[in-house]
Design an enzyme around this catalytic site. Structure first.
Site: not given
Ligand code: NI
Length: 135
Positions: A14, A33, A39, A41, A79-80, A124
């Site tokens: 995200h 961020c 990036h 998580h 997911d992914h 997260e």
């Molecule tokens: Ni983040």
């Protein structure tokens, strides 16, 4: 009242960015961020259902059913994925952990077949998590 929790994990990328603000303001607000390419998580989702136990089964809710709902309604969709780009129900949403928990609630709340959705906890990182309990 008994509280039953199912845990599920997903990995996603995200970027925290508010399109109403300038690039400089976003950088000040979200720091790294807001990096343009995003990036990732490894998220942990914990969904708690509250209810009375069935006399017949001894369950509040069959956890196999809750597992399936989480898989179909949330995990398969996020997911992914890149949460800013790839997920229909997150279009126009800044994907903070808080907002993700609220959006997951909106989807899951009407899908819970017995008992009531009590809380959604989304982590997260090991150190940062959010819990949402509805309005
Ligand atoms: Ni983040």
């Amino acid at each position: 009242m008994v509280y039953v929790t199912r845990r599920a994990t997903f990995s996603a990328s995200h970027r925290l960015f508010n399109p109403a603000l300038s690039d400089e303001e976003n950088e000040k607000l979200y720091d790294k961020c807001a990096n343009p390419r995003g990036h990732g998580h490894n998220y942990v989702l914990e969904v708690t259902v509250a209810g009375k136990q069935s006399e017949r089964s001894g369950y509040v809710i069959d956890l196999k059913i809750l597992k399936q709902i989480l898989e179909t309604e949330i995990i398969r969709k996020v997911d992914h994925k890149h949460l800013n780009e790839d997920v229909d129900f997150l279009k126009g949403v800044i994907p903070t952990t808080e907002n993700l928990a609220r959006e997951f609630w909106k989807i899951l709340e009407p899908k819970i077949p017995v008992g009531t959705l009590c809380s959604i906890r989304l982590s997260e990182t090991e150190n940062n998590s959010v819990e949402y309990r509805g309005e």
